[in-house]
Design an enzyme around this catalytic site. Structure first.
Site, PDB file in Angstrom:
ATOM      1  N   GLY A 290      56.215  47.071 -38.471  1.00 63.10           N
ATOM      2  CA  GLY A 290      54.880  46.425 -37.938  1.00 63.10           C
ATOM      3  C   GLY A 290      53.644  47.362 -37.963  1.00 63.10           C
ATOM      4  CD  GLN A 291      48.197  47.428 -34.929  1.00 62.24           C
ATOM      5  OE1 GLN A 291      47.121  46.877 -35.316  1.00 62.24           O
ATOM      6  NE2 GLN A 291      48.696  47.352 -33.530  1.00 62.24           N
TER       7      GLN A 291
ATOM      8  CG  HIS B  70      47.780  48.941 -29.514  1.00 58.80           C
ATOM      9  ND1 HIS B  70      48.642  48.602 -28.449  1.00 58.80           N
ATOM     10  CD2 HIS B  70      48.938  49.290 -30.225  1.00 58.80           C
ATOM     11  CE1 HIS B  70      49.714  48.335 -28.323  1.00 58.80           C
ATOM     12  NE2 HIS B  70      50.169  48.701 -29.684  1.00 58.80           N
TER      13      HIS B  70
ATOM     14  CE1 TYR C  44      55.786  40.659 -26.115  1.00 55.61           C
ATOM     15  CE2 TYR C  44      53.720  41.099 -24.615  1.00 55.61           C
ATOM     16  CZ  TYR C  44      54.643  41.395 -25.655  1.00 55.61           C
ATOM     17  OH  TYR C  44      54.458  42.715 -26.212  1.00 55.61           O
TER      18      TYR C  44
ATOM     19  CD  GLU D 291      49.614  39.462 -22.246  1.00 56.96           C
ATOM     20  OE1 GLU D 291      50.237  38.405 -21.697  1.00 56.96           O
ATOM     21  OE2 GLU D 291      48.555  39.619 -22.268  1.00 56.96           O
TER      22      GLU D 291
ATOM     23  NE  ARG E 213      46.944  43.320 -32.849  1.00 56.13           N
ATOM     24  CZ  ARG E 213      47.776  43.284 -31.739  1.00 56.13           C
ATOM     25  NH1 ARG E 213      49.188  43.150 -32.206  1.00 56.13           N
ATOM     26  NH2 ARG E 213      47.482  43.158 -30.474  1.00 56.13           N
TER      27      ARG E 213
ATOM     28  CB  SER F 280      53.106  44.623 -22.951  1.00 56.98           C
ATOM     29  OG  SER F 280      52.115  43.810 -23.092  1.00 56.98           O
TER      30      SER F 280
ATOM     31  CD  GLN G  34      57.445  36.385 -29.950  1.00 61.66           C
ATOM     32  OE1 GLN G  34      56.564  36.486 -30.908  1.00 61.66           O
ATOM     33  NE2 GLN G  34      57.347  35.535 -28.716  1.00 61.66           N
TER      34      GLN G  34
ATOM     35  N   GLY H 252      61.235  48.193 -35.260  1.00 60.57           N
ATOM     36  CA  GLY H 252      59.901  47.752 -35.362  1.00 60.57           C
ATOM     37  C   GLY H 252      59.033  48.372 -36.474  1.00 60.57           C
ATOM     38  CB  ILE H 253      59.958  51.242 -38.989  1.00 61.63           C
ATOM     39  CG1 ILE H 253      59.340  52.188 -39.389  1.00 61.63           C
ATOM     40  CG2 ILE H 253      61.067  50.286 -39.910  1.00 61.63           C
ATOM     41  CD1 ILE H 253      60.055  53.418 -39.977  1.00 61.63           C
TER      42      ILE H 253
HETATM   43  P1  GDR Z   1      47.407  39.354 -26.356  1.00 65.58           P
HETATM   44  O1  GDR Z   1      46.901  39.291 -27.980  1.00 65.58           O
HETATM   45  O2  GDR Z   1      47.904  38.187 -26.054  1.00 65.58           O
HETATM   46  O3  GDR Z   1      46.409  39.895 -25.425  1.00 65.58           O
HETATM   47  O4  GDR Z   1      48.611  40.440 -26.551  1.00 65.58           O
HETATM   48  P2  GDR Z   1      46.089  38.296 -28.712  1.00 65.58           P
HETATM   49  O5  GDR Z   1      45.292  39.047 -29.713  1.00 65.58           O
HETATM   50  O6  GDR Z   1      47.007  37.043 -29.543  1.00 65.58           O
HETATM   51  O7  GDR Z   1      45.216  37.494 -27.803  1.00 65.58           O
HETATM   52  C1  GDR Z   1      44.152  38.103 -27.018  1.00 65.58           C
HETATM   53  C2  GDR Z   1      43.235  37.141 -26.166  1.00 65.58           C
HETATM   54  O8  GDR Z   1      42.273  36.264 -27.050  1.00 65.58           O
HETATM   55  C3  GDR Z   1      42.608  34.962 -26.653  1.00 65.58           C
HETATM   56  N1  GDR Z   1      42.324  34.124 -27.995  1.00 65.58           N
HETATM   57  C4  GDR Z   1      43.077  34.342 -29.312  1.00 65.58           C
HETATM   58  N2  GDR Z   1      44.378  34.618 -29.156  1.00 65.58           N
HETATM   59  C5  GDR Z   1      45.031  34.415 -30.534  1.00 65.58           C
HETATM   60  N3  GDR Z   1      46.077  34.871 -30.923  1.00 65.58           N
HETATM   61  N4  GDR Z   1      44.332  33.504 -31.439  1.00 65.58           N
HETATM   62  C6  GDR Z   1      42.802  32.838 -31.253  1.00 65.58           C
HETATM   63  O9  GDR Z   1      42.601  32.084 -31.796  1.00 65.58           O
HETATM   64  C7  GDR Z   1      42.533  33.225 -29.946  1.00 65.58           C
HETATM   65  N5  GDR Z   1      41.500  32.746 -29.369  1.00 65.58           N
HETATM   66  C8  GDR Z   1      41.093  33.205 -28.255  1.00 65.58           C
HETATM   67  C9  GDR Z   1      43.810  34.889 -26.113  1.00 65.58           C
HETATM   68  O10 GDR Z   1      44.034  33.502 -25.474  1.00 65.58           O
HETATM   69  C10 GDR Z   1      44.157  36.000 -25.481  1.00 65.58           C
HETATM   70  O11 GDR Z   1      43.587  35.878 -24.099  1.00 65.58           O
HETATM   71  C11 GDR Z   1      48.560  41.437 -27.594  1.00 65.58           C
HETATM   72  C12 GDR Z   1      50.065  41.465 -28.262  1.00 65.58           C
HETATM   73  O12 GDR Z   1      50.120  42.436 -29.312  1.00 65.58           O
HETATM   74  C13 GDR Z   1      51.204  41.768 -27.210  1.00 65.58           C
HETATM   75  O13 GDR Z   1      52.362  42.129 -28.116  1.00 65.58           O
HETATM   76  C14 GDR Z   1      50.895  43.120 -26.606  1.00 65.58           C
HETATM   77  O14 GDR Z   1      51.856  43.356 -25.674  1.00 65.58           O
HETATM   78  C15 GDR Z   1      49.573  42.930 -26.030  1.00 65.58           C
HETATM   79  O15 GDR Z   1      48.455  42.796 -26.913  1.00 65.58           O
HETATM   80  C16 GDR Z   1      49.186  44.165 -25.173  1.00 65.58           C
END
Ligand code: GDR
Length: 336
Positions: free
Chosen positions: A13-14, A183, A153, A131, A188, A129, A87, A10-11
């Site tokens: 990636g962010q 993070h 995930y 998650e 990102r 994570s 993923q 995963g080098i």
């Molecule tokens: P997350 O990150 O699922 O927490 O996982 P993400 O930024 O996708 O979502 C965070 C929260 O925001 C809400 N949300 C939206 N999300 C996205 N992507 N797009 C939108 O338009 C949007 N609107 C609201 C989501 O529902 C969610 O609640 C990230 C990833 O980097 C994982 O790989 C990692 O393990 C965890 O952070 C820690």
């Protein structure tokens, strides 16, 4: 003395790119696992690490192929291995549950097995994570909080966490898991909410867009800066004993608050631009995540240093500069 050798999956990636910088500064010999297609399309797929291209050795392999990972590990014989590849987009895991589970679980298993056979003294980091906590059973979450994942995930990360612990207990591998909360940074991916917001603000400020559609604005996250989180990964591998650590800021904000802060840095009111689109809601949402990183603070001497407002500002500034917004907006964003 010969250089310490690190292998990063995963080098590109962010986190991989920040970790690469961090390890090069510590004079490591750094190797990275990348997909073959990345080597064929470097401008695009290696964009985050292009400037270090001469200082890193990249090896083509796939998380889906045990043989390919085995060969890379046997060739590199790393002293430290950071397994960041997966993923990682939670939303996508609802659309393709099978490949998320297969890639994430098997990839971790293959790598651990290849290390056990070829480099049993290697110190291993697994990217767990927040998650994994999913439908949280207590607030804040610590290393002792029970997991209740809400997506394939999250389930794949729990399996990877258990595999890592099992390789530690069964085969004596120095294998640690970081339970990293969200993070972010200007690096990102655009699919994650913080970058959707910062890049959306930049396009709106540049006059290229007039609306930003998001999903659930009430979801709450513990958002830190990725550059600091990779330091915690390294610190875990410097400990005499392997262990698991929560890495978080201890502060929680909603998506709405992130949007409000991001628009306000550009002199705009998010309510004039943001709409919540039900299509972007997740079938099972993780509503609140808040980490307690006391163990990392006490044992690793690690703590999060970037404030929420500073993180938002840095991301909005980077995207505004890239979008070519006017000087008046940039002046608001630039630190004194
Ligand atoms: P997350 O990150 O699922 O927490 O996982 P993400 O930024 O996708 O979502 C965070 C929260 O925001 C809400 N949300 C939206 N999300 C996205 N992507 N797009 C939108 O338009 C949007 N609107 C609201 C989501 O529902 C969610 O609640 C990230 C990833 O980097 C994982 O790989 C990692 O393990 C965890 O952070 C820690």
């Amino acid at each position: 003395m010969s250089k310490r050798r690190a292998l990063i999956t995963g080098i590109t990636g962010q986190d991989g790119s920040y970790l690469l910088e961090f390890l090069l500064a510590k004079d490591y010999e750094v190797h990275g696992v990348v997909r073959r297609v990345a080597l064929e399309d470097p401008e695009h797929r290696l964009s985050r690490i292009m400037r270090y291209r001469e200082q890193v050795q990249l090896h083509p392999a796939s998380l889906e192929s045990y043989a390919s990972l085995y060969q890379v590990v046997a060739k590199v014989l790393p002293d430290e291995c950071y397994h960041l590849a997966s993923q990682s987009f939670v939303s996508y895991s609802f659309d393709d549950e099978f490949s998320t589970l297969n890639t994430n679980i098997n990839g971790t298993h293959y790598l651990l097995s290849a290390l056990k056979h070829n480099a049993p003294a290697c110190r291993v980091y697994f990217a767990g994570s927040s998650e994994m906590f999913g439908k949280v059973e207590e607030i804040p979450q610590t290393e002792r909080t029970r997991f209740h994942p809400r997506s394939t995930y999250g389930i794949s990360k729990v399996a990877g966490f258990d595999l890592t612990r099992n390789y530690r207990e069964a085969y004596g591998l120095h294998a640690s898991s970081g339970i990293l909360f969200n993070h972010e940074s200007p690096r990102r991916g655009f699919e994650f909410v913080t970058r959707r917001i910062s890049s959306g603000v930049a396009r709106i400020a540049a006059g290229a867009q007039s609306e930003l559609r998001l999903g659930n604005l009430d979801a709450q996250r513990d958002w830190g800066h990725a550059r600091e989180y990779v330091e915690a990964m390294w610190l875990m591998l410097q400990q005499p004993e392997p262990d698991d650590y929560v890495i978080a800021t201890g502060e929680m904000h909603s998506v709405r608050e992130f949007a409000a802060a991001a628009f306000s840095w550009a002199g705009l009111d998010y309510r004039d631009y943001v709409t919540a689109d039900a299509v972007l809601f997740r079938p099972a949402e993780v509503n609140t995540l808040l980490g307690d990183a006391s163990k990392a603070r006490e044992r690793l001497g690690w703590r999060s240093r970037t404030s929420f407002q500073e993180l938002v500002r840095e991301m909005v500034e980077a995207d505004c500069r890239a979008a070519g917004v006017g000087d008046a907006v940039l002046a608001r964003l630039s630190p004194e």
